[in-house]
Design an enzyme around this catalytic site. Structure first.
Site, PDB file in Angstrom:
ATOM      1  N   HIS A 103       0.854  -1.188   0.000  1.00 36.09           N
ATOM      2  CA  HIS A 103       0.000   0.000   0.000  1.00 36.09           C
ATOM      3  C   HIS A 103       0.887   1.234   0.000  1.00 36.09           C
ATOM      4  O   HIS A 103       1.753   1.384   0.868  1.00 36.09           O
ATOM      5  CB  HIS A 103      -0.942   0.003   1.210  1.00 36.09           C
ATOM      6  CG  HIS A 103      -2.005  -1.051   1.140  1.00 36.09           C
ATOM      7  ND1 HIS A 103      -2.434  -1.751   2.245  1.00 36.09           N
ATOM      8  CD2 HIS A 103      -2.725  -1.521   0.092  1.00 36.09           C
ATOM      9  CE1 HIS A 103      -3.374  -2.605   1.878  1.00 36.09           C
ATOM     10  NE2 HIS A 103      -3.562  -2.484   0.569  1.00 36.09           N
ATOM     11  N   GLU A 163       1.868   3.620   3.100  1.00 30.24           N
ATOM     12  CA  GLU A 163       2.383   3.005   4.322  1.00 30.24           C
ATOM     13  C   GLU A 163       3.916   3.003   4.301  1.00 30.24           C
ATOM     14  O   GLU A 163       4.566   1.961   4.234  1.00 30.24           O
ATOM     15  CB  GLU A 163       1.785   1.602   4.474  1.00 30.24           C
ATOM     16  CG  GLU A 163       0.268   1.658   4.635  1.00 30.24           C
ATOM     17  CD  GLU A 163      -0.420   0.306   4.595  1.00 30.24           C
ATOM     18  OE1 GLU A 163       0.277  -0.727   4.626  1.00 30.24           O
ATOM     19  OE2 GLU A 163      -1.663   0.276   4.530  1.00 30.24           O
ATOM     20  N   ARG A 205      -3.162   5.161  -1.856  1.00 29.65           N
ATOM     21  CA  ARG A 205      -3.073   3.798  -1.333  1.00 29.65           C
ATOM     22  C   ARG A 205      -2.817   2.750  -2.413  1.00 29.65           C
ATOM     23  O   ARG A 205      -2.024   1.826  -2.219  1.00 29.65           O
ATOM     24  CB  ARG A 205      -4.382   3.465  -0.602  1.00 29.65           C
ATOM     25  CG  ARG A 205      -4.567   2.000  -0.204  1.00 29.65           C
ATOM     26  CD  ARG A 205      -5.966   1.811   0.373  1.00 29.65           C
ATOM     27  NE  ARG A 205      -6.339   0.417   0.534  1.00 29.65           N
ATOM     28  CZ  ARG A 205      -6.203  -0.283   1.657  1.00 29.65           C
ATOM     29  NH1 ARG A 205      -5.653   0.278   2.712  1.00 29.65           N
ATOM     30  NH2 ARG A 205      -6.592  -1.533   1.722  1.00 29.65           N
ATOM     31  N   HIS A 231       2.776  -3.971   6.883  1.00 33.42           N
ATOM     32  CA  HIS A 231       1.820  -2.907   6.609  1.00 33.42           C
ATOM     33  C   HIS A 231       1.820  -1.900   7.766  1.00 33.42           C
ATOM     34  O   HIS A 231       2.591  -1.999   8.707  1.00 33.42           O
ATOM     35  CB  HIS A 231       0.411  -3.488   6.454  1.00 33.42           C
ATOM     36  CG  HIS A 231       0.233  -4.351   5.253  1.00 33.42           C
ATOM     37  ND1 HIS A 231      -0.532  -3.982   4.178  1.00 33.42           N
ATOM     38  CD2 HIS A 231       0.709  -5.589   4.941  1.00 33.42           C
ATOM     39  CE1 HIS A 231      -0.520  -4.937   3.255  1.00 33.42           C
ATOM     40  NE2 HIS A 231       0.232  -5.928   3.706  1.00 33.42           N
ATOM     41  N   GLU A 233       0.860  -5.238  11.064  1.00 32.42           N
ATOM     42  CA  GLU A 233       0.406  -3.846  10.986  1.00 32.42           C
ATOM     43  C   GLU A 233       1.223  -3.061  12.008  1.00 32.42           C
ATOM     44  O   GLU A 233       1.023  -3.218  13.218  1.00 32.42           O
ATOM     45  CB  GLU A 233      -1.086  -3.744  11.290  1.00 32.42           C
ATOM     46  CG  GLU A 233      -1.989  -4.481  10.307  1.00 32.42           C
ATOM     47  CD  GLU A 233      -2.264  -3.683   9.038  1.00 32.42           C
ATOM     48  OE1 GLU A 233      -1.801  -2.525   8.961  1.00 32.42           O
ATOM     49  OE2 GLU A 233      -2.938  -4.213   8.131  1.00 32.42           O
TER      50      GLU A 233
END
Length: 438
Positions: A172, A175, A230, A300, A374
């Site tokens: 993405h 990020e 994104r 991520h 994440e």
């Protein structure tokens, strides 16, 4: 070299990110309708269908909509809190440059800064040239805009066929911390393999395949044009909208849940499974190597989570307990450095439902350990994590990843003398943790 320009961010000043918590089904339905009608950028969850009662929603709202939207939510008794007061100001307070004047050699490379794609290409060449005994630069494929995608293959020379540890970052575009982590982790294993027995043992038996940036087109666009972009950059619907969410495009229960068929959506799954060249390239490589891959990691941000399959179903995977144990140990190691807390669990149970993810694709190939990390934070900065947080984020995440590497070492390459005791101790200790967790 690759057509980059200096960083300029376009957009309306004083956009805000709001935190909204629907308490009822009716409120959740109303938030969904507003988000769809105004085409708002959902930060958390990423898909509007995952807005449910009791789950916090983070949404970026243009300044032109803010007064009426806040009044509307007030009338509906929906609790609203400002999470980021001025998105553009936050971006401006964390300036970056393209690194052309900063980096001259690998020894001067600053791993506590975000780096442009031109600089990352140059860095990969320098890593390969400096560590010829350990590193080869591998061509994976090309992006939609025909930029080359490379990954670094890192390992000690061996006459035997070696197993593989996969890691990718930057799927993405916005990020950036995930890209910074991939670079940091490569530095760590190359600088410390001689004095760190866990890394040295792994490099003896395993080749690390590390892909610093998958979504290169989108990543460059987030530097040159729109910081919070994104998706990828392929055109759709006769050029009226651009980009596919590459982590919804893999051929594994593609677009069945938690993804959108509307091309303007941030979770647009594409016109078909593996329709995007970036996803095709990864899918083909993983499919060809699946029997040798011991672990698959995709990095991520944000939310501080360690997720494992599945996203498209609440059914537990065959080795659910093993993945929970390994994930919990990783979260424990992360917390030790700075106290950062991570939640651990399957994607569909602790986050939201998704389909077409690379993690689930890897699991469906038969790769036993497949995780999505994440990284920081929990929403104070969201996708605009300041550079001052790169070092602590990377240090704690490295500790968490090395705990997984250590587990793989002991599981697949144990010393004959302690093979039984190590395995038994691991499962006995984590059976207690799992029991406590449930």
């Amino acid at each position: 070299m690759y057509g980059e320009r200096a960083l300029t961010v376009r957009g309306v000043l004083r956009d805000q990110v709001l935190s909204i918590v629907p308490e009822t089904l009716q409120q959740a339905k109303h938030i969904k309708e507003i988000c769809n009608e105004l085409q708002l950028d959902l930060w958390e969850p990423s898909d509007v269908e995952d807005v449910t009662p009791g789950r916090e929603v983070h949404v970026q709202v243009p300044s032109s909509h803010l007064p009426k939207l806040k009044q509307n939510f007030l009338q509906k008794d929906i609790l609203v809190k400002v999470m980021i007061n001025d998105v553009q100001k936050l971006i401006d307070e964390n300036p970056v440059d393209d690194g052309r004047s900063r980096q001259k050699s690998l020894s001067s490379f600053d791993y506590t800064k975000y780096h442009s794609m031109d600089e990352i290409y140059k860095w990969m060449d320098q890593i390969k040239d400096t560590h010829k005994d350990l590193v080869t630069l591998q061509y994976l494929g090309a992006t939609y805009e025909t930029r080359p995608i490379y990954y670094l293959k890192i390992g000690l020379p061996s006459d035997r066929k070696k197993k593989i540890f996969w890691m990718d970052c930057g799927i993405h575009a916005r990020e950036w911390i995930s890209v910074a982590f991939c670079q940091w982790f490569i530095k760590e294993i190359l600088e410390n393999y001689n004095n760190n027995p866990v890394i040295h043992k792994a490099l003896t038996h395993i080749d690390f395949y590390i892909l610093p940036v998958l979504n290169i087109d989108g990543f460059i666009y987030s530097w040159t044009t729109e910081r919070l972009w994104r998706k990828s950059r392929s055109p759709h619907n006769n050029g009226t909208c651009y980009g596919v969410d590459l982590n919804r495009n893999f051929d594994g229960h593609w677009c069945t849940i938690g993804a959108s068929t509307v091309c303007s959506s941030n979770t647009y799954c594409g016109p078909g499974p593996a329709s995007e060249p970036e996803v095709q390239a990864v899918s083909q490589l993983l499919s060809g190597l699946k029997s040798d891959i011991l672990c698959f990691l995709t990095m991520h941000s944000y939310s501080q989570l360690i997720l494992f399959p599945y996203g498209y179903t609440t059914n537990a995977s065959a080795n659910h307990e093993e993945m929970m144990a390994v994930g919990l140990n990783s979260a424990t190691e992360i917390t030790k450095l700075y106290g950062t807390q991570y939640d651990v669990g399957s994607s569909s149970t602790i986050l939201y439902s998704t389909s077409g993810s690379s993690q689930d694709f890897a699991a469906d190939l038969g790769i036993d350990l497949a995780y999505t990390f994440e990284l920081r934070d929990n929403g104070t900065y969201g996708f605009i994590l300041p550079e001052e947080q790169i070092r602590p984020t990377c240090e704690e995440t490295t500790a968490g990843i090395l705990s997984i590497v250590d587990y793989i070492n002991e599981k697949h390459f144990p010393n004959a003398a302690n093979m039984l005791s190590s395995t038994l101790c691991f499962y006995l200790s984590f059976s207690i943790i799992i029991g406590t967790y449930y």
